[in-house]
Design an enzyme around this catalytic site. Sequence first.
Site, mmCIF file in Angstrom:
data_model
loop_
_atom_site.group_PDB
_atom_site.id
_atom_site.type_symbol
_atom_site.label_atom_id
_atom_site.label_comp_id
_atom_site.label_asym_id
_atom_site.label_seq_id
_atom_site.Cartn_x
_atom_site.Cartn_y
_atom_site.Cartn_z
ATOM 1 N N ASP A 177 11.050 3.310 -28.829
ATOM 2 C CA ASP A 177 9.765 4.001 -28.957
ATOM 3 C C ASP A 177 9.817 4.941 -30.150
ATOM 4 O OD1 ASP A 177 7.179 5.203 -28.316
ATOM 5 O OD2 ASP A 177 7.473 4.370 -26.326
ATOM 6 N N HIS A 237 4.437 2.243 -31.859
ATOM 7 C CA HIS A 237 5.551 2.931 -31.177
ATOM 8 C C HIS A 237 6.874 2.600 -31.875
ATOM 9 C CE1 HIS A 237 3.516 4.700 -27.643
ATOM 10 N NE2 HIS A 237 2.692 3.666 -27.733
ATOM 11 N N ASP A 300 1.017 -1.820 -26.810
ATOM 12 C CA ASP A 300 -0.001 -0.841 -26.425
ATOM 13 C C ASP A 300 -0.177 0.194 -27.539
ATOM 14 O OD1 ASP A 300 2.645 -0.020 -25.853
ATOM 15 O OD2 ASP A 300 1.890 1.677 -24.704
ATOM 16 N N GLU A 301 -1.311 0.839 -27.520
ATOM 17 C CA GLU A 301 -1.569 2.051 -28.305
ATOM 18 C C GLU A 301 -1.164 1.907 -29.772
ATOM 19 O OE1 GLU A 301 -1.050 5.347 -24.788
ATOM 20 O OE2 GLU A 301 0.778 4.684 -25.774
ATOM 21 N N PHE A 393 4.224 7.238 -12.001
ATOM 22 C CA PHE A 393 4.959 8.265 -11.265
ATOM 23 C C PHE A 393 5.384 9.433 -12.162
ATOM 24 C CE2 PHE A 393 6.612 5.414 -7.526
ATOM 25 C CZ PHE A 393 5.295 5.133 -7.200
ATOM 26 N N THR A 432 9.037 9.291 -19.289
ATOM 27 C CA THR A 432 9.891 10.482 -19.185
ATOM 28 C C THR A 432 9.576 11.571 -20.218
ATOM 29 O OG1 THR A 432 11.555 9.335 -20.527
ATOM 30 C CG2 THR A 432 11.814 9.235 -18.131
ATOM 31 N N GLU A 433 8.333 11.601 -20.733
ATOM 32 C CA GLU A 433 8.011 12.704 -21.648
ATOM 33 C C GLU A 433 8.273 14.055 -20.978
ATOM 34 O OE1 GLU A 433 6.014 10.082 -21.233
ATOM 35 O OE2 GLU A 433 4.914 9.578 -23.066
HETATM 36 C C1 ACM Z 1 1.226 2.912 -21.541
HETATM 37 O O1 ACM Z 1 1.235 3.750 -20.650
HETATM 38 N N1 ACM Z 1 0.917 3.251 -22.783
HETATM 39 C C2 ACM Z 1 1.531 1.519 -21.285
#
Ligand code: ACM
Length: 519
Positions: A177, A237, A300-301, A393, A432-433
């Site tokens: 990431d 990412h 994603d994103e 979660f 886990t940010e």
């Molecule tokens: C995600 O939470 N960006 C997959």
Amino acid sequence: MREALTVPAPEAPALIPRPHRLEGRPAVNPVFTALTVTSSECSARAAALLQCWAGARPGLAIVPAASQWSARVVFLDLAPTLGGPEAYDLEITPEGVSIRAATPEGHLHAVQTLLALASGDEGAHWPAITIQDAPHFSWRGLLLDSCRHFISKPAILRLIDQMAALKMNRLHWHLTDDQGWRLEIKRYPRLTEIGGWRLRDGVREGGFYTQEDVREIVAHAAARGVEIMPEIELPGHATAAIAAYPELGCRREPLSVGTAWGIYANNYNAGDDRVFQFLEGVMGEVIELFPFGYVHLGADECLKDEWKRSADCQRRIAEEKLGDEHGLQTYFINRVASFLRGHGRIAVGWDEVLEGRISGDMIVECWRDEAIIKLALDRGYRVIASPRRYCYFDIAVSQLDLADVHAFDPSGGLPPAPNGAAVIGGEATLWTEYITEQEMDHMLFPRLLAMAEALWCGPQGKDPFPLFVRRARQVLARLQAAGIKPGPMLKSDGPAESMKGRTDLHVTPEGLDKLGLGE
Ligand code: ACM
């Protein structure tokens, strides 16, 4: 509806997930001090797990051959399958234990049930019980983000044990990431030498897994019936990879591994074939390390600003007649998915992949909104359901508690699509940010119990929530005795500010506009 459970022997411990069918004989409670285990090739892993448990249990010996003091545990292979590929039958009598299953997975599930049923401090105290069991969904997953905070190998091995005990069978391992590249790649050593570390508030933090670590983790998981799906994020990412090799980025300029949370604009340069050569080199080693048939590509994103400004990317769009940057994203994903397919792997992507026409064999993991699940099914894809409002979660219990997770139905009440598309299961995610390794238990438990129940039992097979909670309290007490430190169970269990995790339950609607699902 599942059949009601007959009352088992009074001291029989509660089981999660709830078995499909269970009958007990309350008067009989066998206690074994020695076991003889008879297994086959198909049940070898299950037998090894049982023997390992028995070896560490006071007052219980594994003896090589049946004697008058030992009970027998007999594993029997059955074909055809009982009630699906992971089904098992388990019968405990004063004479011994009989397990019938047609696959290694079925045998392993039976042993997990047997271990969960053990009570007392010495020997094997098991209730006289008969169980017939099988899962509703085949994909029962948990995502672990090792990038935002590095998670140590012992913590991952422990997590796999916890998953296997709950009959969860897919560890989705988020390994690359913006904030860290965690997987050693021999061809590209700077990925972990540079990309595995970041400077935050003057402190160097990070870490990575050597290929030897990965082999150990994969073997540990396989011995317990857990398959590991690696996630190698692209085309966005990608900051940590570009920090290691700036030529992979659109600007080809040095940059640092990300230290802030959120989305970065640094994408791989989709107009440069050397980027694809790099990714194929990476995937070649990934495939060697992870025998499972699925590799997650993220997708994603992915912000498009850099691609709009990049001459290489604009040339690719024109030459390949891709239309715009969304077409370029689809080109990128399909090109890597095609490489994987050529090496016997299926690609999985987050639901942004639906913004273009990705290849039909890909699996779509839906995270943003439940309406996307229907969209993916209508377009013929297989789906893993991970909608935020049930599955994330990293969100505080004040927003997403045990009752919410228990209500999760991955298929959202939708019937199987005629085109072979189906919801194959679901995944809880542990991003886990805002969580370190020390807080994993707090975020996972007790919510993982409800996730395991939702995925194993399916919407029709679950107990009503109050009955589930009764079992969950008993299971939780056992887990706490084994050293797990759970978080709160319900929103009402404490002031919101005492609950760890993020509180933004909803995703921004802009992302959904592209799929025609915006407000
Ligand atoms: C995600 O939470 N960006 C997959």
